[in-house]
Design a protein around this motif. Structure first.
Motif: not given
Ligand SMILES: Nc1ncnc2c1ncn2[C@@H]1O[C@H](COP(=O)(O)OP(=O)(O)OP(=O)(O)O)[C@@H](O)[C@H]1O
Ligand SMILES: [Mg+2]
Length: 210
Positions: A18-26, A101-103, A150-152, A154-156, A161-163, A191-197
């Protein structure tokens, strides 16, 4: 992790969740790792990735008009079909690693489990749109709805979908869970609740092990 590893290519990897799970970050971290290891990498996002598909993305995410679930499914499929033909297949044929990023799992989770379209109809549509192409590896990044919101925070701006409300997103999360259970050899839940690294490390370990 061992320093003696080989990265298979061509390779088609998708990231789901789902949105904000960390796909783009990873995806950004993985791309960096692969480039450092001399791989040729292409990253695409869905819907999007080609000029036509980005135009369809704009309709899907930002249209002010109501879009029915079936129309939504067909628009996503049209965007995917162009992306597969024009970008993903040629890149794989030339030996590259493609990260998406999604398929099609997102279509199953959002349009079938979320919107309530028939599962088999959506699977058939996915098969047609992807021209039979299936990711070698899919990472389902799992977070609770509460944490994703919570992660989303700050999004402007939020897209169509996000609504959508909590009930919809809980169905989508359940959809991704079902897909991961049904295809354990392709879909890896992390689990993307763990730290990013930590998440990045698990992803790399999986990729070098296949
Ligand atoms: N494992 C993590 N722990 C803490 N914060 C994280 C983690 N992964 C991502 N974040 C933070 O959560 C926010 C959303 O991450 P990201 O943009 O990568 O998600 P996304 O899945 O790409 O969302 P979207 O579907 O909206 O594009 C960012 O601010 C990112 O830094
Ligand atoms: Mg993203």
């Amino acid at each position: 992790m061992t320093t003696d590893f080989k990265i298979r290519s061509p390779l088609f990897i998708s990231f789901e969740g789902i949105d904000g799970c960390g796909k783009t970050t990873q995806i950004n971290l993985l791309k960096e790792f692969l480039i450092q290891n001399k791989c040729e990498v292409i990253v695409a996002r869905e819907p999007g990735g080609t000029e036509i598909s980005e135009q369809i993305r704009n309709i899907l995410l930002h249209s002010k008009h109501k879009i029915s679930p079936v129309s939504e499914l067909l628009l996503f499929s049209a965007a995917r079909s162009v992306l597969v033909q024009d970008l993903i297949k040629p890149a794989l044929e030339s030996g590259k690693i493609v990260i998406c990023d999604r398929f099609f799992d997102s279509t199953l989770a959002y349009q079938a489990y979320g919107r309530g379209l028939d599962l088999e109809d959506v699977k058939q549509c996915n098969q047609l749109a992807s021209n039979g192409l299936v990711p070698d590896l899919t990472f389902f990044l799992s977070v609770s709805l509460e944490l994703s919101k919570r992660r989303m925070e700050n999004k402007a701006q939020f897209d169509r979908f996000e609504r959508a409300g909590d009930a919809f997103f809980n169905k989508v999360i359940n959809g991704f869970e079902q897909i991961a259970k049904e295809e354990p050899n392709r879909v890896f839940k992390i689990s993307s609740e763990n730290p990013i690294q930590d998440v990045a490390q698990q992803i790399i370990e999986k990729i070098v092990s296949i």
